[in-house]
Design a protein around this motif. Structure first.
Motif, PDB file in Angstrom:
ATOM      1  N   THR A 133       5.125  12.032 -32.883  1.00  0.00           N
ATOM      2  CA  THR A 133       5.599  13.409 -32.813  1.00  0.00           C
ATOM      3  C   THR A 133       6.826  13.578 -33.709  1.00  0.00           C
ATOM      4  OG1 THR A 133       4.827  13.553 -30.539  1.00  0.00           O
ATOM      5  CG2 THR A 133       6.464  15.167 -31.220  1.00  0.00           C
ATOM      6  N   ILE A 134       6.905  14.714 -34.384  1.00  0.00           N
ATOM      7  CA  ILE A 134       8.042  14.988 -35.262  1.00  0.00           C
ATOM      8  C   ILE A 134       9.172  15.590 -34.421  1.00  0.00           C
ATOM      9  CG2 ILE A 134       8.856  16.348 -37.225  1.00  0.00           C
ATOM     10  CD1 ILE A 134       5.975  16.217 -38.302  1.00  0.00           C
ATOM     11  N   ILE A 135      10.324  14.964 -34.466  1.00  0.00           N
ATOM     12  CA  ILE A 135      11.503  15.458 -33.752  1.00  0.00           C
ATOM     13  C   ILE A 135      12.618  15.637 -34.762  1.00  0.00           C
ATOM     14  CG2 ILE A 135      13.202  15.009 -31.949  1.00  0.00           C
ATOM     15  CD1 ILE A 135      11.066  13.282 -30.574  1.00  0.00           C
TER      16      ILE A 135
ATOM     17  N   GLN B 276      10.763  19.693 -31.382  1.00  0.00           N
ATOM     18  CA  GLN B 276       9.735  18.661 -31.222  1.00  0.00           C
ATOM     19  C   GLN B 276       8.406  19.321 -31.546  1.00  0.00           C
ATOM     20  OE1 GLN B 276       9.589  16.782 -27.363  1.00  0.00           O
ATOM     21  NE2 GLN B 276       7.437  16.266 -27.624  1.00  0.00           N
ATOM     22  N   ALA B 277       7.683  18.774 -32.506  1.00  0.00           N
ATOM     23  CA  ALA B 277       6.416  19.360 -32.937  1.00  0.00           C
ATOM     24  C   ALA B 277       5.350  18.278 -33.056  1.00  0.00           C
ATOM     25  CB  ALA B 277       6.593  20.070 -34.275  1.00  0.00           C
ATOM     26  N   GLU B 278       4.235  18.537 -32.409  1.00  0.00           N
ATOM     27  CA  GLU B 278       3.060  17.692 -32.607  1.00  0.00           C
ATOM     28  C   GLU B 278       2.144  18.431 -33.573  1.00  0.00           C
ATOM     29  OE1 GLU B 278       1.231  16.515 -28.930  1.00  0.00           O
ATOM     30  OE2 GLU B 278       3.138  15.815 -28.110  1.00  0.00           O
ATOM     31  N   VAL B 279       1.709  17.727 -34.589  1.00  0.00           N
ATOM     32  CA  VAL B 279       0.952  18.335 -35.680  1.00  0.00           C
ATOM     33  C   VAL B 279      -0.425  17.689 -35.765  1.00  0.00           C
ATOM     34  CG1 VAL B 279       0.902  18.726 -38.177  1.00  0.00           C
ATOM     35  CG2 VAL B 279       3.078  18.802 -36.947  1.00  0.00           C
TER      36      VAL B 279
ATOM     37  N   LEU C 134       8.875  15.942 -41.934  1.00  0.00           N
ATOM     38  CA  LEU C 134      10.196  15.799 -41.319  1.00  0.00           C
ATOM     39  C   LEU C 134      11.263  16.459 -42.190  1.00  0.00           C
ATOM     40  CD1 LEU C 134      11.787  14.446 -38.977  1.00  0.00           C
ATOM     41  CD2 LEU C 134      12.097  12.501 -40.498  1.00  0.00           C
ATOM     42  N   MET C 135      11.214  16.210 -43.493  1.00  0.00           N
ATOM     43  CA  MET C 135      12.181  16.808 -44.406  1.00  0.00           C
ATOM     44  C   MET C 135      12.016  18.334 -44.464  1.00  0.00           C
ATOM     45  SD  MET C 135      13.729  14.092 -45.012  1.00  0.00           S
ATOM     46  CE  MET C 135      15.065  14.811 -45.884  1.00  0.00           C
TER      47      MET C 135
END
Length: 171
Positions: free
Chosen positions: A76-78, A91-94, A119-120
């Motif tokens: 997950t991207i945090i 917090q994003a789940e892609v 993320l960037m």
């Protein structure tokens, strides 16, 4: 006797009329039968377009769309933000929607690069704008463009049709 002659001519004229009328009705019934048969074959018979495609090899063939494959990016991207002097988090789940197995293999191979690029991208956003529906949709479209750009560099085609947020939490 003159009356008998008139009766015979009247009867024979009526007989001819009946014969002509029966022939016309028969032709109409035959026409309706043929027309009905052709109409039924048009609705039931699906082979006719394929036969014309074989007869004309230069005719463009419509490509059948492959079924969608949803590939979740892990982990997950945090991302953290500094908004009005406070620490905020996203917090994003892609998940990525693709239609080809070779693209799935490329995503697995280059997953770390895709994670880094997203993320960037996410960390460069304004926290206040991401709180609106329009901001989330804009971020989704930008994420799609970024993923397609990175895959284009690596495999020579965009490969990903959609970027989908399956979880999107902001605090």
């Amino acid at each position: 006797m003159a009356e008998d002659a008139n009766e015979q001519t009247g009867n024979s004229g009526g007989g001819k009329k009946k014969l002509i009328m029966m022939i016309v009705i028969g032709l109409v019934l035959i026409g309706l039968s043929v027309g009905g048969t052709l109409l039924a074959l048009k609705f039931v018979g699906g082979d006719e377009p394929a036969a014309t495609a074989e007869a004309e090899p230069d005719a463009p063939v419509e490509e059948v769309k492959k079924p969608a494959i949803y590939y979740p990016l892990k982990p997950t991207i945090i991302v953290n933000f500094s908004a009005r002097g406070r620490q905020r988090f996203l917090q994003a789940e892609v998940s990525l929607m693709v239609r080809e197995e070779d693209v799935v293999a490329a995503i697995e191979e280059h997953g770390t690069m895709l994670q880094h690029g997203l993320l960037m991208l996410f960390s460069g956003q304004d926290y206040g704008e991401l709180q609106t529906d329009e901001g989330k949709e804009l971020l989704r479209q930008m994420a799609l463009e970024e993923v397609q750009r990175m895959l284009e560099q690596e495999i020579g085609k965009p490969g990903v049709e959609q970027v989908l947020f399956t979880n999107f939490v902001m605090q």
